[in-house]
Design a protein around this motif. Structure first.
Motif, PDB file in Angstrom:
ATOM      1  N   GLN A 100       0.870  -1.338   0.074  1.00  0.00           N
ATOM      2  CA  GLN A 100      -0.036  -0.117   0.131  1.00  0.00           C
ATOM      3  C   GLN A 100       0.798   0.999  -0.007  1.00  0.00           C
ATOM      4  O   GLN A 100       1.502   1.467   1.029  1.00  0.00           O
ATOM      5  CB  GLN A 100      -0.838  -0.031   1.189  1.00  0.00           C
ATOM      6  N   LEU A 101       0.873   1.868  -1.170  1.00  0.00           N
ATOM      7  CA  LEU A 101       1.562   3.367  -1.180  1.00  0.00           C
ATOM      8  C   LEU A 101       1.018   4.347  -0.327  1.00  0.00           C
ATOM      9  O   LEU A 101      -0.328   4.598  -0.668  1.00  0.00           O
ATOM     10  CB  LEU A 101       1.495   3.719  -2.550  1.00  0.00           C
ATOM     11  N   LEU A 102       1.800   4.801   0.569  1.00  0.00           N
ATOM     12  CA  LEU A 102       1.231   5.853   1.765  1.00  0.00           C
ATOM     13  C   LEU A 102       1.687   7.335   1.388  1.00  0.00           C
ATOM     14  O   LEU A 102       0.786   8.071   1.427  1.00  0.00           O
ATOM     15  CB  LEU A 102       1.824   5.485   2.978  1.00  0.00           C
ATOM     16  N   SER A 103       2.826   7.352   0.738  1.00  0.00           N
ATOM     17  CA  SER A 103       3.273   8.615   0.274  1.00  0.00           C
ATOM     18  C   SER A 103       4.615   8.371  -0.801  1.00  0.00           C
ATOM     19  O   SER A 103       4.899   7.420  -0.747  1.00  0.00           O
ATOM     20  CB  SER A 103       3.789   9.322   1.411  1.00  0.00           C
ATOM     21  N   GLY A 104       4.624   9.431  -1.480  1.00  0.00           N
ATOM     22  CA  GLY A 104       5.732   9.673  -2.539  1.00  0.00           C
ATOM     23  C   GLY A 104       5.969  11.001  -2.860  1.00  0.00           C
ATOM     24  O   GLY A 104       5.020  11.754  -3.099  1.00  0.00           O
ATOM     25  N   THR A 105       7.466  11.257  -2.648  1.00  0.00           N
ATOM     26  CA  THR A 105       7.948  12.700  -3.054  1.00  0.00           C
ATOM     27  C   THR A 105       8.787  12.687  -4.132  1.00  0.00           C
ATOM     28  O   THR A 105       9.933  11.801  -3.958  1.00  0.00           O
ATOM     29  CB  THR A 105       8.364  13.479  -1.851  1.00  0.00           C
ATOM     30  N   GLY A 106       8.755  13.295  -5.420  1.00  0.00           N
ATOM     31  CA  GLY A 106       9.852  13.240  -6.294  1.00  0.00           C
ATOM     32  C   GLY A 106      10.320  14.561  -6.538  1.00  0.00           C
ATOM     33  O   GLY A 106       9.879  15.720  -6.224  1.00  0.00           O
ATOM     34  N   ARG A 116       3.497   0.442   2.803  1.00  0.00           N
ATOM     35  CA  ARG A 116       3.279  -0.686   3.632  1.00  0.00           C
ATOM     36  C   ARG A 116       3.076  -1.788   3.221  1.00  0.00           C
ATOM     37  O   ARG A 116       2.493  -2.100   2.216  1.00  0.00           O
ATOM     38  CB  ARG A 116       1.710  -0.303   4.329  1.00  0.00           C
ATOM     39  N   PHE A 117       3.671  -2.928   3.894  1.00  0.00           N
ATOM     40  CA  PHE A 117       3.629  -4.306   3.332  1.00  0.00           C
ATOM     41  C   PHE A 117       2.981  -5.058   4.379  1.00  0.00           C
ATOM     42  O   PHE A 117       3.070  -4.829   5.747  1.00  0.00           O
ATOM     43  CB  PHE A 117       5.054  -4.845   2.898  1.00  0.00           C
ATOM     44  N   THR A 119       3.818  -8.179   5.254  1.00  0.00           N
ATOM     45  CA  THR A 119       4.860  -8.608   6.350  1.00  0.00           C
ATOM     46  C   THR A 119       6.186  -8.378   6.064  1.00  0.00           C
ATOM     47  O   THR A 119       6.451  -7.744   5.028  1.00  0.00           O
ATOM     48  CB  THR A 119       4.592 -10.190   6.314  1.00  0.00           C
ATOM     49  N   HIS A 120       6.969  -8.726   7.024  1.00  0.00           N
ATOM     50  CA  HIS A 120       8.507  -8.390   6.669  1.00  0.00           C
ATOM     51  C   HIS A 120       8.966  -9.246   5.385  1.00  0.00           C
ATOM     52  O   HIS A 120       9.672  -8.682   4.502  1.00  0.00           O
ATOM     53  CB  HIS A 120       9.454  -8.924   7.775  1.00  0.00           C
ATOM     54  N   GLU A 121       8.536 -10.324   5.233  1.00  0.00           N
ATOM     55  CA  GLU A 121       8.623 -11.252   4.205  1.00  0.00           C
ATOM     56  C   GLU A 121       8.356 -10.598   2.937  1.00  0.00           C
ATOM     57  O   GLU A 121       9.047 -10.693   1.841  1.00  0.00           O
ATOM     58  CB  GLU A 121       7.763 -12.745   4.309  1.00  0.00           C
ATOM     59  N   ARG A 122       7.118  -9.966   2.573  1.00  0.00           N
ATOM     60  CA  ARG A 122       6.774  -9.178   1.633  1.00  0.00           C
ATOM     61  C   ARG A 122       7.513  -7.968   1.174  1.00  0.00           C
ATOM     62  O   ARG A 122       8.131  -7.976  -0.115  1.00  0.00           O
ATOM     63  CB  ARG A 122       5.204  -8.793   1.805  1.00  0.00           C
ATOM     64  N   LEU A 123       7.952  -7.506   2.284  1.00  0.00           N
ATOM     65  CA  LEU A 123       9.048  -6.288   2.036  1.00  0.00           C
ATOM     66  C   LEU A 123      10.329  -6.791   1.359  1.00  0.00           C
ATOM     67  O   LEU A 123      11.062  -6.469   0.285  1.00  0.00           O
ATOM     68  CB  LEU A 123       9.222  -5.768   3.222  1.00  0.00           C
TER      69      LEU A 123
END
Length: 228
Positions: A100-106, A116-117, A119-123
Motif C-alpha cells: 500500500q503506497l502511503l506517500s511519494g515525493t519526487g 506498507r507491506f 509482512t517483513h517477508e513481503r518487503l
C-alpha cells in the motif's frame, strides 16, 4: 505483522519517475493511487515553478494516455494521470505483493516512498523484485505501525508535531518552565488558546495510537484461549 518502509529510488530507474521528469528544482507529491479496472491512476500535486516543463514532458511521453488537471490551490496543482502501470516494473511489484503506497515525493534526481507491506517477508520479496529488475533501491527506516492507518507519525498532524516539538525543545515542559504558553504561541504564529489546544490534541493522539493501542493489543493476546 505489517511493516512500513521508507524507500529511495533514482528517478530515472522506473517508468513513472521517467514520465514525471523534472527539469528544474521542485517537487512532485504523489497523493494517491486509485485502482480503476486494470489500471492504477495516480493523483499528484506539482509546484507552480516546475508546472510548465512538467506538463510538456508528461504530455509527450508515449506511456501516457491522458493527464487531467483536477484542482488548483495557491501555488500547486493537482493532476490525475492515465497510464499503463504494467510497463512500470517498480509499481507492478508493489501491486503484485499487495503493498500500500502511503506517500511519494519526487525531485529532479530521486523519489522517496513510504510503503506498507503485510509482512517483513513481503518487503523482502519486493527488495528481491527490484534487485532482479536492476532498480537501485535504498531502504531507510522500517517500522511496525502500532495502529493501522496512523503512519510513521502515529496520526499526529504536521502542525501538531511542530507544536509539540517546539514545546519540548523550548523548555515548555521543563521544571522550572523555560517557555510560557504565550511564547510558544508567538513561536508558532497562533493564539495562546490555539497553541494549548494543538498540544492537547497532539498528546491525546500520540497516546491513543501508541500506549493505549499497545495496551489493547497486549490485553487481546492474554484473552486468547490456550491451546488444549
Amino acid at each position: 505483522m505489517a511493516v512500513i518502509a521508507h524507500l529511495r529510488v533514482p528517478a530515472d530507474s522506473f517508468e513513472l519517475g521517467r514520465i514525471l521528469e523534472l527539469e528544474a528544482d521542485g517537487t512532485i507529491e504523489l497523493e494517491n493511487m486509485i485502482p480503476m479496472g486494470e489500471k492504477a491512476v495516480p493523483f499528484f500535486s506539482v509546484s507552480e515553478d516546475v508546472r510548465e516543463s512538467f506538463e510538456r514532458n508528461v504530455e509527450n511521453h508515449p506511456s501516457v494516455d491522458r493527464i487531467v488537471e483536477v484542482t488548483r490551490h495557491d501555488s500547486e496543482r493537482l493532476y490525475s494521470l492515465d497510464w499503463n502501470v504494467s510497463r512500470d516494473v517498480f509499481f507492478q511489484g508493489i501491486i503484485d505483493l499487495q503493498g500500500q503506497l502511503l506517500s511519494g515525493t519526487g525531485t529532479v534526481d530521486t523519489w522517496e516512498f513510504e510503503i506498507r507491506f503485510l509482512t517483513h517477508e513481503r518487503l523482502g520479496e519486493f527488495q528481491d523484485h527490484c534487485s532482479n529488475a536492476h532498480i537501485p533501491l535504498e531502504v531507510g527506516r522500517i517500522y511496525n505501525p502500532v495502529r493501522p492507518g496512523t503512519g510513521m507519525w502515529y496520526g499526529v498532524t504536521g502542525p501538531q508535531r511542530e507544536a509539540l516539538m517546539c514545546a519540548v525543545q523550548g523548555g515548555y515542559y521543563s521544571i522550572p518552565r523555560e517557555m510560557s504558553t504565550q511564547e510558544l504561541a508567538d513561536e508558532l504564529g497562533i493564539s495562546d488558546q490555539a497553541a494549548t489546544e494543538r498540544l492537547r490534541r497532539a498528546i491525546e493522539t500520540l497516546t491513543e495510537n501508541t500506549l493505549v493501542a499497545m495496551q489493547e493489543e497486549r490485553d487481546e493476546e492474554f484473552e486468547q484461549p490456550l491451546d488444549s
